[in-house]
Write an enzyme that holds these catalytic residues in place. Structure first.
Site, PDB file in Angstrom:
ATOM      1  N   LYS A 191       3.228   4.462  -8.613  1.00  0.00           N
ATOM      2  CA  LYS A 191       4.461   3.933  -8.006  1.00  0.00           C
ATOM      3  C   LYS A 191       4.011   3.059  -6.843  1.00  0.00           C
ATOM      4  O   LYS A 191       3.747   3.543  -5.762  1.00  0.00           O
ATOM      5  CB  LYS A 191       5.321   5.088  -7.504  1.00  0.00           C
ATOM      6  CG  LYS A 191       6.820   4.786  -7.428  1.00  0.00           C
ATOM      7  CD  LYS A 191       7.207   3.629  -6.532  1.00  0.00           C
ATOM      8  CE  LYS A 191       7.345   4.039  -5.075  1.00  0.00           C
ATOM      9  NZ  LYS A 191       7.600   2.841  -4.208  1.00  0.00           N
ATOM     10  N   GLY A 244       0.424   6.493   2.709  1.00  0.00           N
ATOM     11  CA  GLY A 244       1.589   5.890   3.338  1.00  0.00           C
ATOM     12  C   GLY A 244       1.822   6.532   4.695  1.00  0.00           C
ATOM     13  O   GLY A 244       0.898   7.079   5.299  1.00  0.00           O
ATOM     14  N   SER A 245       3.057   6.501   5.139  1.00  0.00           N
ATOM     15  CA  SER A 245       3.347   6.957   6.502  1.00  0.00           C
ATOM     16  C   SER A 245       3.403   8.485   6.593  1.00  0.00           C
ATOM     17  O   SER A 245       3.664   9.180   5.602  1.00  0.00           O
ATOM     18  CB  SER A 245       4.693   6.384   6.940  1.00  0.00           C
ATOM     19  OG  SER A 245       5.714   6.894   6.106  1.00  0.00           O
ATOM     20  N   THR A 246       3.191   8.977   7.782  1.00  0.00           N
ATOM     21  CA  THR A 246       3.259  10.418   8.040  1.00  0.00           C
ATOM     22  C   THR A 246       4.670  10.942   7.769  1.00  0.00           C
ATOM     23  O   THR A 246       4.851  12.035   7.232  1.00  0.00           O
ATOM     24  CB  THR A 246       2.819  10.684   9.489  1.00  0.00           C
ATOM     25  OG1 THR A 246       1.413  10.388   9.566  1.00  0.00           O
ATOM     26  CG2 THR A 246       3.056  12.119   9.905  1.00  0.00           C
ATOM     27  N   GLU A 267      -2.672  10.804   2.385  1.00  0.00           N
ATOM     28  CA  GLU A 267      -3.406   9.943   3.323  1.00  0.00           C
ATOM     29  C   GLU A 267      -2.352   9.236   4.148  1.00  0.00           C
ATOM     30  O   GLU A 267      -1.603   8.413   3.623  1.00  0.00           O
ATOM     31  CB  GLU A 267      -4.247   8.898   2.580  1.00  0.00           C
ATOM     32  CG  GLU A 267      -5.274   9.460   1.622  1.00  0.00           C
ATOM     33  CD  GLU A 267      -6.445  10.088   2.332  1.00  0.00           C
ATOM     34  OE1 GLU A 267      -6.636   9.834   3.535  1.00  0.00           O
ATOM     35  OE2 GLU A 267      -7.173  10.872   1.685  1.00  0.00           O
ATOM     36  N   CYS A 302      -4.448   1.515   8.437  1.00  0.00           N
ATOM     37  CA  CYS A 302      -4.310   2.911   8.881  1.00  0.00           C
ATOM     38  C   CYS A 302      -5.378   3.223   9.913  1.00  0.00           C
ATOM     39  O   CYS A 302      -5.170   4.023  10.822  1.00  0.00           O
ATOM     40  CB  CYS A 302      -4.410   3.857   7.701  1.00  0.00           C
ATOM     41  SG  CYS A 302      -5.833   3.562   6.667  1.00  0.00           S
ATOM     42  N   GLU A 401       2.340   4.600  15.803  1.00  0.00           N
ATOM     43  CA  GLU A 401       1.617   3.645  14.965  1.00  0.00           C
ATOM     44  C   GLU A 401       2.458   2.372  14.845  1.00  0.00           C
ATOM     45  O   GLU A 401       3.575   2.410  14.333  1.00  0.00           O
ATOM     46  CB  GLU A 401       1.378   4.252  13.586  1.00  0.00           C
ATOM     47  CG  GLU A 401       0.536   3.365  12.696  1.00  0.00           C
ATOM     48  CD  GLU A 401       0.287   3.979  11.329  1.00  0.00           C
ATOM     49  OE1 GLU A 401       1.217   4.546  10.741  1.00  0.00           O
ATOM     50  OE2 GLU A 401      -0.858   3.870  10.853  1.00  0.00           O
TER      51      GLU A 401
HETATM   52  P1  NAD Z   1       5.674   4.359   3.532  1.00  0.00           P
HETATM   53  O1  NAD Z   1       5.417   5.804   3.794  1.00  0.00           O
HETATM   54  O2  NAD Z   1       6.913   3.763   4.015  1.00  0.00           O
HETATM   55  O3  NAD Z   1       5.646   4.089   1.969  1.00  0.00           O
HETATM   56  C1  NAD Z   1       4.551   4.484   1.176  1.00  0.00           C
HETATM   57  C2  NAD Z   1       5.022   4.678  -0.255  1.00  0.00           C
HETATM   58  O4  NAD Z   1       5.934   5.772  -0.295  1.00  0.00           O
HETATM   59  C3  NAD Z   1       5.769   3.471  -0.831  1.00  0.00           C
HETATM   60  O5  NAD Z   1       5.399   3.303  -2.173  1.00  0.00           O
HETATM   61  C4  NAD Z   1       7.221   3.902  -0.722  1.00  0.00           C
HETATM   62  O6  NAD Z   1       8.063   3.304  -1.650  1.00  0.00           O
HETATM   63  C5  NAD Z   1       7.115   5.402  -0.988  1.00  0.00           C
HETATM   64  N1  NAD Z   1       8.238   6.194  -0.486  1.00  0.00           N
HETATM   65  C6  NAD Z   1       9.056   5.929   0.558  1.00  0.00           C
HETATM   66  N2  NAD Z   1       9.996   6.874   0.672  1.00  0.00           N
HETATM   67  C7  NAD Z   1       9.782   7.786  -0.315  1.00  0.00           C
HETATM   68  C8  NAD Z   1      10.431   8.986  -0.729  1.00  0.00           C
HETATM   69  N3  NAD Z   1      11.477   9.476  -0.090  1.00  0.00           N
HETATM   70  N4  NAD Z   1       9.918   9.650  -1.795  1.00  0.00           N
HETATM   71  C9  NAD Z   1       8.844   9.190  -2.444  1.00  0.00           C
HETATM   72  N5  NAD Z   1       8.208   8.042  -2.121  1.00  0.00           N
HETATM   73  C10 NAD Z   1       8.657   7.354  -1.054  1.00  0.00           C
HETATM   74  O7  NAD Z   1       4.393   3.602   4.082  1.00  0.00           O
HETATM   75  P2  NAD Z   1       4.093   2.051   4.021  1.00  0.00           P
HETATM   76  O8  NAD Z   1       4.936   1.387   5.043  1.00  0.00           O
HETATM   77  O9  NAD Z   1       4.124   1.539   2.645  1.00  0.00           O
HETATM   78  O10 NAD Z   1       2.565   2.007   4.464  1.00  0.00           O
HETATM   79  C11 NAD Z   1       2.179   2.060   5.777  1.00  0.00           C
HETATM   80  C12 NAD Z   1       1.669   3.447   6.127  1.00  0.00           C
HETATM   81  O11 NAD Z   1       0.592   3.809   5.263  1.00  0.00           O
HETATM   82  C13 NAD Z   1       1.106   3.517   7.517  1.00  0.00           C
HETATM   83  O12 NAD Z   1       1.587   4.673   8.173  1.00  0.00           O
HETATM   84  C14 NAD Z   1      -0.406   3.638   7.280  1.00  0.00           C
HETATM   85  O13 NAD Z   1      -1.103   4.283   8.304  1.00  0.00           O
HETATM   86  C15 NAD Z   1      -0.468   4.386   6.020  1.00  0.00           C
HETATM   87  N6  NAD Z   1      -1.751   4.199   5.363  1.00  0.00           N
HETATM   88  C16 NAD Z   1      -2.640   5.238   5.360  1.00  0.00           C
HETATM   89  C17 NAD Z   1      -3.874   5.103   4.769  1.00  0.00           C
HETATM   90  C18 NAD Z   1      -4.842   6.244   4.719  1.00  0.00           C
HETATM   91  O14 NAD Z   1      -5.735   6.198   3.878  1.00  0.00           O
HETATM   92  N7  NAD Z   1      -4.733   7.254   5.559  1.00  0.00           N
HETATM   93  C19 NAD Z   1      -4.217   3.894   4.172  1.00  0.00           C
HETATM   94  C20 NAD Z   1      -3.298   2.839   4.187  1.00  0.00           C
HETATM   95  C21 NAD Z   1      -2.061   3.021   4.780  1.00  0.00           C
END
Ligand code: NAD
Ligand code: MN
Length: 497
Positions: A191, A244-246, A267, A302, A401
């Site tokens: 996804k 993605g995000s925390t 992550e 990140c 962040e």
């Molecule tokens: P996000 O959490 O908004 O989205 C990540 C993914 O989750 C997207 O595909 C989104 O559509 C999906 N998502 C959103 N709401 C959801 C729900 N309710 N149920 C299931 N899936 C859902 O993050 P983002 O804005 O895409 O990415 C930025 C974040 O990613 C930052 O916080 C960054 O630090 C983190 N990140 C972490 C790493 C790591 O390896 N630790 C690497 C890259 C990015």
């Protein structure tokens, strides 16, 4: 570095085929609901195309297909050496399509084309190749059994894996999951982020071309609260891997608890400290790395070195070097091969970054450079690399962040104080220290509660080393053989002879 000019890339962009459909069992398909969303490029505001907006109905089809494919054994029971060959072919195909993949990535999420070509595509294909090459070299275990018994400890694929990934490194994040997940024999549903769906769809087509059987890799573009949530709540997904995000990571743990207790590997975010001690081996090198640590990938990292901790006795000297180094990082059109700071992912994210810059002003941090939107005439979404001085660790720009090129500078006097400030964060993804003192380096590295630790460099790493976070930066690790643990169950078989 590419020899193509911006005009060449523009020409290719015009001729580029944009595929926005989902991919289930090897077939491109519209969403069941036929809904789509617009994919708009942050590079210049152009409409790239319409993308399938999948939801729970599509998740149902894809999970059922992934399960049936897994049970059929067509991939899960293939000899490791055969899976290896196909994974390597998949990586080779990615390299052969490097320019196309890089262009899709840049147009979709705004990063500089030179980075997409030199970092993202090779990093992604390396993850596939490295994991594939490993799979016929891993052995299971035999327990220390009595003479008349035999204890086997084996790893088996978990079954159906859902991978929910972000937009900042769409190809690399996807392939950090796909490498070990596919190599170990699972069926996977990706996804991608609604902000960067295009390269995942193209990747799945290349996987098919490489010989990965239909149904082993399905892609469902769409929003998090629709198709992402449906996958996370699904009773027949065995493992959910996420970057993605925390905030969303926490939600996914709830979904798993509310459904089938699927394994959840996360992550998440970071607010990494880059600590420069007065005895750094070279302040100029540290300053150049500090600039790169906040500017590379528009700060949408990140691991961005978003908190610079500088020892007071060398601060003036260091800050002059840092401002000099920042002159080398300028926002530019993302299709210009000379650009090293591209567009932010979309206008919503631009507004979020600008609101943090306002918060910095409101809390009386001192703006040293940048601070404004730029290049509006392109129609794209660009912001100037920005530094705030006189920051304290409790200010919002130090605690939260930002995920943009906005650096917070915090001054310290003692090693203990630096470590205390660095650890005073909900995150624990990464940290760097700059010192010539070997004992200090090792002691500080042990004291910092982070998954990646750098000494006299920033952002080092490779497929050979695990990557992931402590605390609210997540659990589990991507990359290295440790990542294989997430995609396999451990079985003990005890035999009476
Ligand atoms: P996000 O959490 O908004 O989205 C990540 C993914 O989750 C997207 O595909 C989104 O559509 C999906 N998502 C959103 N709401 C959801 C729900 N309710 N149920 C299931 N899936 C859902 O993050 P983002 O804005 O895409 O990415 C930025 C974040 O990613 C930052 O916080 C960054 O630090 C983190 N990140 C972490 C790493 C790591 O390896 N630790 C690497 C890259 C990015
Ligand atoms: Mn996009």
């Amino acid at each position: 570095m590419t020899t193509l000019t911006r005009a060449d890339w523009e020409q290719r962009a015009k001729n580029l085929k944009i595929e926005g459909r989902a991919l289930i069992h090897g077939e491109l398909c519209e969403a069941v609901s036929a809904a789509t969303f617009e994919c708009v490029s942050p590079v210049d505001g152009r409409l790239l195309g319409l993308v399938a907006s999948c939801d729970a109905a599509d998740a149902e089809l894809a999970v059922a297909d992934a399960r049936a494919t897994f049970e059929s054994g067509v991939w899960s029971r293939l000899k490791p050496v055969e899976r290896k060959k196909i994974m390597v072919r998949f990586a080779d195909l990615m390299d052969a399509h490097a320019e196309e993949l890089a262009l899709l990535e840049t147009l979709d999420m705004g990063k500089p084309i030179s980075d997409a070509l030199s970092v993202d595509v090779p990093g992604a294909s390396r993850a596939i190749r490295w994991s594939g090459e490993a799979i016929d070299k891993i052995y299971d275990e035999v327990a220390a059994t009595p003479h008349d018994e035999l204890g086997l400890i084996t790893r088996e694929p978990v079954g159906v894996v859902a991978a929910i990934v972000p937009w900042n490194f769409p190809l690399i994040m996807t392939c950090w999951k796909l490498g070990p997940a596919l190599s170990t024999g699972n069926s996977v549903i990706v996804k991608p982020s609604e902000k960067s769906p295009l390269t995942a769809i193209r990747l799945a087509q290349l996987a098919l071309e490489a010989g990965i059987p239909a149904g082993v890799l399905n892609v469902l573009p769409g929003f998090g609260h629709t198709v992402g949530k449906a996958l996370a709540l699904h009773m027949d997904v065995d493992t959910l891997v996420f970057t993605g995000s925390t905030k969303i990571a926490k939600q996914l743990m709830i979904y798993a608890g509310e459904s089938n207790m699927k394994r959840v590997w996360l992550e998440a975010g970071g607010k990494s400290a880059n600590i420069v001690f007065a005895d750094a081996p070279c302040l100029k090198a540290a300053a150049e790395a500090a600039a790169a640590a906040i500017c590379f990938n528009q700060g949408e990292m990140c691991t961005a070195g978003s908190r610079l901790l500088i020892e007071r006795s060398v601060k003036d000297e260091f800050m002059a070097l840092l401002l000099e180094a920042m002159k080398g990082w300028k926002a530019g059109h993302a299709l210009d091969p000379a650009t090293n700071v591209g567009a932010l992912v979309d206008s919503g994210h631009l507004n979020s970054v600008l609101s943090y810059i306002e918060a910095g002003h409101a809390e009386n941090a001192k703006l040293l450079c940048g601070g404004k939107r730029t290049l509006e005439e392109t129609g794209g979404v660009y912001v100037e690399p920005t530094i705030f001085d006189n920051v304290t660790n409790s200010m919002r720009i130090a605690a939260e962040e930002i995920f943009g090129p906005v650096l917070s500078v915090i001054t310290f006097d003692t090693t203990e104080e630096a470590i205390q400030i660095a650890n005073d964060s909900i995150y624990g993804l990464a940290a760097a220290i700059w010192t010539s003192n070997l004992s200090k380096a090792h002691l500080a590295a042990k004291a910092l509660r982070v998954g990646s630790m750098w000494v006299n460099q920033y952002d080092g790493g490779d497929m050979t080393a695990p990557f992931g976070g402590y605390k609210q930066s997540g659990n589990g690790r991507d990359k290295s053989l440790h990542a294989f643990d997430k995609y396999t169950e451990l079985k003990a078989t005890w035999i009476k002879l």
